[in-house]
Write an enzyme that holds these catalytic residues in place. Structure first.
Site, PDB file in Angstrom:
ATOM      1  N   ASN A 256       0.840  -1.193   0.000  1.00 36.80           N
ATOM      2  CA  ASN A 256       0.000   0.000   0.000  1.00 36.80           C
ATOM      3  C   ASN A 256       0.874   1.241   0.000  1.00 36.80           C
ATOM      4  OD1 ASN A 256       0.051   1.188   3.005  1.00 36.80           O
ATOM      5  ND2 ASN A 256       0.121  -1.040   3.102  1.00 36.80           N
ATOM      6  N   CYS A 313      -2.542  -6.720  -5.158  1.00 41.06           N
ATOM      7  CA  CYS A 313      -2.485  -8.115  -5.586  1.00 41.06           C
ATOM      8  C   CYS A 313      -3.783  -8.844  -5.271  1.00 41.06           C
ATOM      9  CB  CYS A 313      -1.310  -8.823  -4.914  1.00 41.06           C
ATOM     10  SG  CYS A 313       0.295  -8.272  -5.511  1.00 41.06           S
ATOM     11  N   CYS A 462     -17.361  -5.078  -6.998  1.00 43.11           N
ATOM     12  CA  CYS A 462     -16.123  -5.763  -7.390  1.00 43.11           C
ATOM     13  C   CYS A 462     -15.778  -6.711  -6.244  1.00 43.11           C
ATOM     14  CB  CYS A 462     -15.012  -4.757  -7.683  1.00 43.11           C
ATOM     15  SG  CYS A 462     -14.577  -3.705  -6.277  1.00 43.11           S
TER      16      CYS A 462
END
Length: 504
Positions: A256, A313, A462
């Site tokens: 991050n 990821c 999502c």
């Protein structure tokens, strides 16, 4: 995948543009393409006309390259040439290098135990190696560049690994095996089944256990000589300097941007080398940032990307072996620094392409205007990195732009007319989706606006909520006032509504 024919590749006035994995969704998967122009600005203009979805990722509204993207002409950063006005010639290669997040959610010749002049290395212990240690480190002891003195240096060294995930796992294992005397680990997560595909520090029996508890047990079993220091905290502006100051080298294995900038800034302020690594799908980046001898991370990426623009990821995926490769390269750089041997990746960015089995090196220059490591720094303390990365209170989501999983369940049960819009990638759609949902990947939303109506209620989802929130912001800017994002994404749906829904 190539986006041009061989005839087009040799056309006069065109240059090759190399597209990194995170941006290939906007180039129909093309890793390389061609664009025309007499200078970088014209090439990028032509590129974004061919692939309009790239524009927001590469350029500001006035056509300048965004500060979280580096553009290299052949192997030179255009910021140290003539920026967007830099002329290009047929046969040149333009490489786009965006900042990428991948690693582990770690919160977020060199100095060492001697704390001496920049360039000094660890003072080796005068303690004799035991017969067991002579046996354990025998392959090091017969290396001319390590030997007895070098092994003593390693045993006296202290390395901080920020993030005990995909990158931190191979790194910590190899540092421990090499005999680095003290390994600090920063992480506050627990082992999840999804970690086991790449985080080789852990096994199935560790699922649900704090990562650092499992990591310490594994590292101590590998090498009892090593002292493992557990920092089971989120790295913050309040604790970073105290933690980093205890170590000789810091290795960044985070995923991050707030923590990445925090690690960089703490290392610059404390004059510590920062061994950087990041991963995404099949690609990785490795470098060493040491402001005393070269650039820092801010020299390469002065600003972070907007929230949600660069997937982690967890959203984009990563080949399980890639963090092993990149983490091992970070380990090699760390040992070189501790030993004071070789040529560390200072001022160089190594790009790793696992699909193409290729490595490419680019020059990274020290920015004379860097607010942190430049000759006249304007930032002399740690700052609020959540706010710096656009994640502070000022950027709190509009509650009218979100809907919870339970609220969505109620809407569906009541038969409320709505459109469920899944903006994940095709491979994610195949893993499972909500009944009746419409699938339009985020990258092609601008091209398929005709399939959506401003008069209907739309719920976008999502995996975790980041991509859907970005899509909602985009649609609302175009007048879609009745669109909402599923807060927490399908992960929240699985936790709050349907535990049988497949997670990944």
């Amino acid at each position: 995948m190539e986006a041009t024919t061989r005839k087009e590749e040799t056309a006069t006035g065109t240059v090759e543009v190399r597209i990194p994995t995170p941006l290939r969704s906007w180039t129909q998967g093309a890793a390389r393409t061609r664009a025309r122009g007499d200078n970088v600005a014209e090439v990028l203009r032509d590129l974004t006309q061919q692939f309009p979805g790239l524009r927001v990722h590469l350029l500001t509204e006035d056509g300048r390259v965004r500060n979280f993207v580096s553009i290299f002409l052949n192997d030179e950063d255009i910021r140290y040439l003539d920026r967007e006005r830099t002329p290009v010639r047929p046969g040149d290669v333009l490489t786009i290098v965006p900042s990428i997040a991948g690693g582990s959610p770690g919160a977020v010749a060199y100095p060492s135990l001697t704390r001496g002049r920049p360039g000094t290395t660890a003072t080796p212990s005068t303690t004799k190696l035991t017969p067991e240690q002579m046996k354990r480190y025998s392959r090091h002891l017969i290396l001319p560049d390590v030997g007895l003195e070098g092994q003593r240096k390693l045993l006296a060294s202290k390395v901080l690994v920020v993030g005990a995930g995909g990158l931190g796992s191979p790194l910590a294992l190899y540092l421990a095996a090499a005999g680095v005397g003290t390994i600090g680990l920063v992480d506050f997560d627990v082992v999840d089944p999804s970690n086991l595909q790449r985080q080789i520090l852990y096994g199935t029996s560790d699922v649900g256990r704090p990562k650092l508890e499992a990591a310490e047990r594994r590292l101590r079993d590998l090498n009892p000589d090593v002292t493992v220091v557990r920092h089971e905290v989120r790295l913050t502006s309040q604790n970073a300097l105290d933690i980093v100051a205890k170590y000789d080298v810091v290795v960044d294995g985070t995923d991050n941007f707030p923590t990445r900038y925090l690690v960089n800034d703490a290392c610059v302020l404390l004059k510590r080398p920062n061994v950087y690594g990041s991963i995404y799908r099949f690609e990785g980046q490795v470098s060493v940032f040491d402001a005393r001898r070269g650039p820092c991370y801010r020299c390469l990426y002065p600003e972070p990307p907007p929230p949600g623009l660069v997937p982690s990821c967890a959203e984009g995926g990563v080949m399980g072996l890639l963090p092993g490769l990149v983490g091992t390269l970070q380990g090699i750089e760390t040992l070189k620094i501790l030993l004071g041997k070789g040529d560390p990746l200072i001022g160089r960015l190594l790009l790793v392409d696992a699909l193409g089995t290729s490595f490419r090196e680019l020059k990274v220059r020290k920015n004379p205007d860097c607010p942190l490591c430049g000759p006249q720094p304007t930032q002399k303390t740690l700052i609020d990195y959540e706010q710096f990365c656009g994640l502070g209170p000022a950027s709190a989501p509009d509650p009218t732009a979100e809907i919870s999983a339970r609220e969505l369940k109620t809407w569906i049960e009541e038969g409320k007319p709505l459109t469920l819009l899944d903006v994940r990638e095709p491979m994610e759609w195949e893993l499972g989706h909500l009944p009746g949902a419409r699938h339009i990947p985020r990258a092609v939303i601008p091209e398929r606006l005709g399939e959506l109506s401003t008069a209907e209620d739309i719920v976008v989802y999502c995996k975790m909520g980041g991509r859907s929130a970005e899509t909602v912001r985009f649609l609302r800017s175009l007048g879609y006032s009745r669109v909402k994002s599923l807060r927490g994404g399908l992960d929240a749906w699985s936790q709050e509504v349907d535990p049988t829904f497949p997670t990944y």
